[in-house]
Design a protein around this motif. Sequence first.
Motif, PDB file in Angstrom:
ATOM      1  N   LEU A   3       0.858  -1.183   0.000  1.00 28.85           N
ATOM      2  CA  LEU A   3       0.000   0.000   0.000  1.00 28.85           C
ATOM      3  C   LEU A   3       0.894   1.232   0.000  1.00 28.85           C
ATOM      4  CD1 LEU A   3      -1.146  -2.220   2.300  1.00 28.85           C
ATOM      5  CD2 LEU A   3      -3.060  -0.652   2.227  1.00 28.85           C
ATOM      6  N   LEU A  44      -4.240   5.057   3.859  1.00 25.06           N
ATOM      7  CA  LEU A  44      -3.779   3.672   3.965  1.00 25.06           C
ATOM      8  C   LEU A  44      -4.584   2.905   5.006  1.00 25.06           C
ATOM      9  CD1 LEU A  44       0.107   3.809   3.605  1.00 25.06           C
ATOM     10  CD2 LEU A  44      -1.657   3.659   1.854  1.00 25.06           C
ATOM     11  N   LEU A  57      -3.688   6.757  -3.761  1.00 24.67           N
ATOM     12  CA  LEU A  57      -3.580   5.387  -3.256  1.00 24.67           C
ATOM     13  C   LEU A  57      -3.052   4.481  -4.358  1.00 24.67           C
ATOM     14  CD1 LEU A  57      -4.110   3.356  -0.944  1.00 24.67           C
ATOM     15  CD2 LEU A  57      -6.409   3.030  -1.886  1.00 24.67           C
TER      16      LEU A  57
END
Length: 158
Positions: free
Chosen positions: A14, A25, A99
């Motif tokens: 991640l 996250l 992300l």
Amino acid sequence: MRAIRAEVTAFIALGANLGDAGRTLRDALAALNATTGVRVVQASSLYRSAPIDSSGPDYFNAVAEVRTTLSAPELLDALQVIENNAGRERPYRNAPRTLDLDLLTYGEACIDSARLTVPHPRMNERAFVLVPLAEIAPERVTPVQLRAVAAQRIDKAH
């Protein structure tokens, strides 16, 4: 009706460097755990690292171990849904991002398709993958691998 698959252990990286990256996250881990057929077993601490082959602010990174009954392509689809829900855009290669979720390993599978390569082809070149992975699965990372990325800055986030 879909056949029931045995659970497979997968590791997911991640990363985020736009917005409230740490919160993003944590939210992504919760979304992953809420995905049908996916259970987060453990997650590393959050780490900060400088962008590699990119620009923008430092990244927050982590690695999660999951157990899943999804196939590798289905898990990839689920990761991309979570990315999109977090506002992920792909304007150019290595662009700063809200992300990024990368499937690192899927059981012992070796997959090389146009859409998915597992194990992830650059995971052994990245401290931001190897250091958090070593935290939660030390048997998966060798001292040689860690020495090879020792020059890359990575710190535990506070």
